[in-house]
Structures are given as C-alpha cells and as structure tokens.
Design an enzyme around this catalytic site. Structure first.
Site, mmCIF file in Angstrom:
data_model
loop_
_atom_site.group_PDB
_atom_site.id
_atom_site.type_symbol
_atom_site.label_atom_id
_atom_site.label_comp_id
_atom_site.label_asym_id
_atom_site.label_seq_id
_atom_site.Cartn_x
_atom_site.Cartn_y
_atom_site.Cartn_z
ATOM 1 N N ASP A 36 38.879 53.758 37.793
ATOM 2 C CA ASP A 36 39.374 52.766 38.755
ATOM 3 C C ASP A 36 40.882 52.577 38.646
ATOM 4 O O ASP A 36 41.502 52.988 37.676
ATOM 5 C CB ASP A 36 38.687 51.414 38.518
ATOM 6 C CG ASP A 36 37.371 51.308 39.265
ATOM 7 O OD1 ASP A 36 37.061 52.233 40.039
ATOM 8 O OD2 ASP A 36 36.661 50.301 39.062
ATOM 9 N N LYS A 58 40.503 51.208 43.961
ATOM 10 C CA LYS A 58 40.513 50.371 45.143
ATOM 11 C C LYS A 58 41.809 49.600 45.133
ATOM 12 O O LYS A 58 42.021 48.767 44.270
ATOM 13 C CB LYS A 58 39.353 49.380 45.123
ATOM 14 C CG LYS A 58 38.015 50.028 45.018
ATOM 15 C CD LYS A 58 36.946 48.954 45.029
ATOM 16 C CE LYS A 58 35.599 49.504 44.636
ATOM 17 N NZ LYS A 58 35.353 49.455 43.197
ATOM 18 N N MET A 173 41.331 37.476 40.187
ATOM 19 C CA MET A 173 41.669 37.726 41.592
ATOM 20 C C MET A 173 42.088 36.425 42.274
ATOM 21 O O MET A 173 41.766 36.174 43.426
ATOM 22 C CB MET A 173 40.473 38.356 42.327
ATOM 23 C CG MET A 173 40.092 39.700 41.737
ATOM 24 S SD MET A 173 38.546 40.379 42.345
ATOM 25 C CE MET A 173 37.348 39.610 41.259
HETATM 26 N N1 SAH Z 1 36.262 44.115 35.011
HETATM 27 C C1 SAH Z 1 37.579 43.513 34.908
HETATM 28 C C2 SAH Z 1 37.885 42.593 36.085
HETATM 29 C C3 SAH Z 1 37.965 43.312 37.414
HETATM 30 S S1 SAH Z 1 38.407 42.241 38.726
HETATM 31 C C4 SAH Z 1 37.675 42.783 33.574
HETATM 32 O O1 SAH Z 1 36.650 42.571 32.900
HETATM 33 O O2 SAH Z 1 38.786 42.411 33.179
HETATM 34 C C5 SAH Z 1 40.159 42.475 38.835
HETATM 35 C C6 SAH Z 1 40.892 41.232 38.372
HETATM 36 O O3 SAH Z 1 40.865 41.165 36.950
HETATM 37 C C7 SAH Z 1 42.359 41.181 38.730
HETATM 38 O O4 SAH Z 1 42.570 40.722 40.047
HETATM 39 C C8 SAH Z 1 42.876 40.189 37.703
HETATM 40 O O5 SAH Z 1 42.565 38.867 38.062
HETATM 41 C C9 SAH Z 1 42.053 40.556 36.496
HETATM 42 N N2 SAH Z 1 42.761 41.517 35.626
HETATM 43 C C10 SAH Z 1 42.403 42.773 35.344
HETATM 44 N N3 SAH Z 1 43.283 43.347 34.489
HETATM 45 C C11 SAH Z 1 44.220 42.402 34.224
HETATM 46 C C12 SAH Z 1 45.379 42.340 33.394
HETATM 47 N N4 SAH Z 1 45.771 43.396 32.662
HETATM 48 N N5 SAH Z 1 46.081 41.190 33.361
HETATM 49 C C13 SAH Z 1 45.700 40.125 34.074
HETATM 50 N N6 SAH Z 1 44.633 40.116 34.868
HETATM 51 C C14 SAH Z 1 43.883 41.225 34.942
#
Ligand code: SAH
Length: 258
Positions: A36, A58, A173
């Site tokens: 991803d 995405k 998000m």
């Molecule tokens: N599966 C992922 C979340 C996917 S949804 C997890 O467990 O972290 C995507 C959202 O995750 C982003 O919009 C943001 O809100 C958050 N996110 C993912 N990576 C991030 C990062 N390095 N720093 C801050 N927020 C993050």
C-alpha cells in the site's frame, strides 16, 4: 500444483524498523509483495531477488487498484502456488480492510495468516512522547476513523459516548475533518481546554507534532499546514509530551546499541 499462501502483514507505522520479526520473515520469503501507499518503501529492499512488487496504493480519493481487484490478485497469485505478502501500513486490522481480503481468501479456500503490526494511533504518539494511557491521566483509549462520512449524512460516531466515556481518543484520517471532530466533542461534553495533538508522518524522519487544546486545534493545524497522514490525539495524556518528548533528539538511522 500446491496452493501457495497469503500473509496479510502489518508493516508498522513508518519507521521501517518497527515491522515485526515475523513480518520481516514473510517479506524475505515472499514471491509476490502487494503493498500500500503508506508502507515505507525501504522495506521492499528486503524482498528476495526476483520477487514481484505490486503497488496497490490508494491516494486519497483515487484507487490504483480497486479493492475487488486486489482481492482477486491475492487469490490468483496464491492459486499459482506463490507465497504472497499483502503489506499494509500500521496494523492490517486497523482500518486496513483486512477483513474483506481475508474473507475472499477464506471463500476461495486459500490458506492465509494475519501478521499484526504496530498501529499509527499508538506509535505516532509514543514517538511524540505521549503514552496513550497513564495511571494518573487515562485508563481508556479509543481508535476512531473520522473519514468525512457526516458530509454524506452518515456520521456513525457515538459522540456522546466518546466525549464522556473515553479518556484518550486517536482519530485516523481526521485532518480534513478536524473542525467537525472538535466541535462534536466539545458539544458532547469534552472540555474545550482538553489537551490535543496532531502528529504528522509519525515515526518517520519527517514527523511533526503540533500541540494545542481542543478548542484551538483546527486553527493550529491550518497555521502549521498539517496534512495526512496524521493522527489527531485528544486527551490529558498529551500534556506528558512536555516532560518526556525524546524523538526529536534521536537519529533514526543510527543503530540501536550505540
Ligand atoms: N492500518 C493503519 C491505518 C490505515 S488508515 C494503521 O494501523 O496505522 C490511514 C490513516 O492512518 C492515515 O490517514 C493517518 O490518520 C494514519 N496514519 C498512518 N500512518 C501514519 C503515520 N506515520 N503518522 C500519522 N498517522 C498515520
């Protein structure tokens, strides 16, 4: 031909060293890695020579591969006898659509495993010096997606329960929706002075942390041009950053044992 296997693997939140040992083992053995957008691309260097790397990313609002295509891809590759890794940012079970992919695999009789990862809502605060629980400040924690559904009249969040029953809340998000989040929490009983943080690109060299109060957070986000990916963290634990921030003085490239 024997069927292959699919591993639904959490890549961790950004710092490539935060993948699990098991996740790394999967990466090194995979014939196919379908990854991803938010996965740190440095991890792909651990793929074995000749492994097929497929971007399923995405971009917000755009889809490189639509979900059904990804589901089919996993099934087809495994049917060819291949070891497939589906690599997702953070933890695959946290807003990662792992349920949909695993369901398709189960229906198709493809063996699979889920390899958990470290989720951004816990790791980004940790790197910002904010533990999501603390004996004196927070005994409950919620992970919430704030994905703008209310604009379509589909706000499924129980704001009252969140505002009144949960000590620390991590919104995923949430940046585009910050005004709504803060307004709803205050309207349903959270103090406007509740400490709040935005952590952008958490656990990466680009990590930025902005601190404010619930009532001022949206303004701060605008001033600092915070954008996704970011965690919106609300709760008294945010004040701990003042005492225990550590990340800003660490070089991520250095080995752990100095
Ligand atoms: N599966 C992922 C979340 C996917 S949804 C997890 O467990 O972290 C995507 C959202 O995750 C982003 O919009 C943001 O809100 C958050 N996110 C993912 N990576 C991030 C990062 N390095 N720093 C801050 N927020 C993050």
């Amino acid at each position: 031909m024997t069927t292959g296997k699919v591993f639904l693997v959490g890549a961790g939140p950004g710092d490539p060293k935060l993948i699990t040992v098991k996740g790394m083992e999967c990466l090194q053995k995979a014939d196919v890695i379908a990854y991803d957008r938010l996965v740190n691309k440095e991890l792909l260097a651990y793929a074995k020579p000749g492994a097929e790397l497929i971007f399923c990313g995405k971009l917000p609002g755009k889809h490189a591969l639509i979900q059904e295509q990804i589901n089919r891809l996993l099934v087809e590759k495994a049917e060819q006898g291949l070891i497939v890794v589906r690599l997702k940012g953070g933890d695959p079970c946290v807003f990662g659509r792992v349920g949909e992919e695993a369901e398709e695999l189960a229906i198709s009789g493809i063996p699979f495993e889920i390899v958990p990862g470290i989720t951004a809502g816990i790791a980004a605060p940790a790197y910002a010096g904010i533990p999501i629980t603390h004996r004196d400040h927070a005994s409950s924690f919620a992970i919430v997606t704030a994905h703008g559904r209310e604009q379509k009249g589909e706000d499924h969040i129980n704001w009252q329960a969140l505002a009144q029953g949960i000590d620390t809340i991590a919104f995923y998000m949430g940046v585009g929706n910050l005004a709504h989040i803060c307004t709803q929490l205050i309207r349903h009983g959270k103090k406007p002075s509740t400490p709040a943080a935005l952590i952008e690109w958490g656990t990466t060299a680009e990590q930025r942390t902005v601190i404010g109060e619930l009532s001022s957070l949206e303004q701060k986000a605008k001033e600092c041009h915070i954008s996704n990916p970011a965690i919106v963290l609300i709760g008294e634990v945010v004040q701990l950053r003042e005492k225990i921030s550590w990340f800003e003085s660490v070089n991520l490239q250095q080995p752990i044992i100095l």
